[in-house]
Motif scaffolding. Structure first.
Motif, PDB file in Angstrom:
ATOM      1  N   LEU A 132       0.855  -1.183   0.000  1.00 14.12           N
ATOM      2  CA  LEU A 132       0.000   0.000   0.000  1.00 14.12           C
ATOM      3  C   LEU A 132       0.891   1.233   0.000  1.00 14.12           C
ATOM      4  O   LEU A 132       1.861   1.316   0.751  1.00 14.12           O
ATOM      5  CB  LEU A 132      -0.891  -0.004   1.246  1.00 14.12           C
ATOM      6  N   SER A 133       0.583   2.205  -0.844  1.00 17.30           N
ATOM      7  CA  SER A 133       1.369   3.432  -0.932  1.00 17.30           C
ATOM      8  C   SER A 133       0.527   4.616  -0.482  1.00 17.30           C
ATOM      9  O   SER A 133      -0.554   4.868  -1.022  1.00 17.30           O
ATOM     10  CB  SER A 133       1.844   3.658  -2.374  1.00 17.30           C
ATOM     11  N   THR A 134       1.008   5.319   0.542  1.00 21.93           N
ATOM     12  CA  THR A 134       0.317   6.503   1.048  1.00 21.93           C
ATOM     13  C   THR A 134       1.377   7.492   1.550  1.00 21.93           C
ATOM     14  O   THR A 134       2.532   7.417   1.128  1.00 21.93           O
ATOM     15  CB  THR A 134      -0.693   6.118   2.156  1.00 21.93           C
ATOM     16  N   TRP A 190       2.980   9.887   5.092  1.00 15.96           N
ATOM     17  CA  TRP A 190       3.033  10.062   6.534  1.00 15.96           C
ATOM     18  C   TRP A 190       3.747  11.391   6.808  1.00 15.96           C
ATOM     19  O   TRP A 190       4.351  11.990   5.923  1.00 15.96           O
ATOM     20  CB  TRP A 190       3.776   8.915   7.209  1.00 15.96           C
ATOM     21  N   ASP A 212      -1.171   2.796   8.477  1.00 18.20           N
ATOM     22  CA  ASP A 212      -1.799   3.592   7.418  1.00 18.20           C
ATOM     23  C   ASP A 212      -1.320   5.053   7.393  1.00 18.20           C
ATOM     24  O   ASP A 212      -1.784   5.840   6.571  1.00 18.20           O
ATOM     25  CB  ASP A 212      -3.324   3.560   7.545  1.00 18.20           C
ATOM     26  N   THR A 247      -1.833   7.359   9.666  1.00 19.91           N
ATOM     27  CA  THR A 247      -2.703   8.298  10.371  1.00 19.91           C
ATOM     28  C   THR A 247      -2.087   8.683  11.724  1.00 19.91           C
ATOM     29  O   THR A 247      -1.306   7.929  12.316  1.00 19.91           O
ATOM     30  CB  THR A 247      -4.094   7.686  10.603  1.00 19.91           C
ATOM     31  N   PRO A 306       6.724   9.432   1.595  1.00 24.81           N
ATOM     32  CA  PRO A 306       5.826   8.322   1.263  1.00 24.81           C
ATOM     33  C   PRO A 306       5.912   7.203   2.303  1.00 24.81           C
ATOM     34  O   PRO A 306       6.944   6.997   2.936  1.00 24.81           O
ATOM     35  CB  PRO A 306       6.339   7.853  -0.103  1.00 24.81           C
ATOM     36  N   TYR A 322       5.082   3.063   2.647  1.00 27.11           N
ATOM     37  CA  TYR A 322       4.768   1.815   1.963  1.00 27.11           C
ATOM     38  C   TYR A 322       4.488   0.744   3.029  1.00 27.11           C
ATOM     39  O   TYR A 322       5.288   0.560   3.954  1.00 27.11           O
ATOM     40  CB  TYR A 322       5.919   1.374   1.065  1.00 27.11           C
TER      41      TYR A 322
END
Length: 265
Positions: free
Chosen positions: A116-118, A120, A139, A141, A257, A259
């Motif tokens: 998953l790529s988001t 932080w 995630d 958050t 990013p 991961y």
């Protein structure tokens, strides 16, 4: 008066016809012409070719083609003002923040889902608000709670704590891994992959004063490095440190990013 021929005497032969007049020049004329013609050529050459026409006038300035000529080399030991600056000495260590970071290999091993790529980040607020931030690397958050000198009331699955250690207004925030978590620092020059991140997660991450640049660089917390964790859900998370802003006067913010390889059900 000729005496007539007697009887029985043959008559005299008729006279030869006259020779035709000569039309070709006499042989001596050819000899004279062969000598005279080259002599005339020599005289003409001497008369006209031997005259000195004088020196050729130099061209007026600017009349010649303007061709850029290479600059003359400078005398030995005297560098030209147009020469490039010499390269920096190889003994000079590059800035840690400029360290090259290998491209991330997001290949998922057996037993894990595709990464998953988001994103932080750490976003400090004025210390007078007495808030501390908890970051969940499953995630990316975060949530806040009242600051309590670095103590945590309810971890709630978070892996990182970002809190103001003092409130002097000059770089108050610190960062550490929460107790009973697996968090470590993956250095900037290390491979960014599942295996290297999972291995780095077991090295631990103690409190770091983010405003102290020397401390950050000594610890390897620089742009291109990453915080790695095996989360409480069994996922492997790699939070890349892509951007750091701030210094000893301003509280430091961090972003990049994230991961996450989640464990397969």
């Amino acid at each position: 008066m000729s005496t007539p021929a007697g009887p029985g005497t043959p008559p005299p032969p008729p006279p030869y016809p006259p020779s035709p007049p000569r039309t070709d020049p006499p042989r001596w004329a050819w000899w004279v012409g062969g000598i005279a013609i080259p002599l005339v050529g020599i005289l003409v050459t001497v008369a006209f070719g031997g005259k000195d026409s004088g020196p050729v006038a130099a061209p007026a300035p600017g009349s010649v083609d303007t061709v850029t000529q290479p600059s003359s080399p400078s005398p030995s030991g005297m560098p030209s003002s147009e020469e490039p600056e010499p390269p920096a000495s190889s003994d000079e260590a590059p800035s840690a923040s400029a360290s090259a970071s290998p491209e991330a290999d997001l290949t998922a091993p057996d037993g894990y889902a595709e990464a998953l790529s988001t994103m932080w980040g750490l976003a400090p607020v004025p210390c007078t608000q007495h808030e501390q931030q908890l970051i969940n690397l499953d995630d990316g958050t975060g949530r806040t709670e009242d600051e309590d000198n670095g103590a945590v009331q309810e971890p709630g699955g978070a892996e990182l704590l970002h809190w103001p250690d003092t409130c002097t207004g000059l770089g108050d925030y610190q960062l550490r891994a929460l107790p009973n978590t697996r968090v470590g620092l993956l250095r900037a020059d290390a491979p960014k992959s599942f295996d290297s991140c999972r291995a780095a997660a077991g090295t631990g991450f103690g409190a770091l004063a983010l405003s102290e640049r020397n401390d950050r660089e000594d610890r390897g917390f620089v742009e291109g490095a990453a915080l790695c964790s095996v989360t409480d859900k069994g996922a492997v998370a790699m939070a890349v440190i892509e951007h750091i802003a701030g210094d000893a006067v301003d509280d430091v913010s961090v972003s990049g990013p994230l991961y996450v390889w989640a464990a397969a059900p």
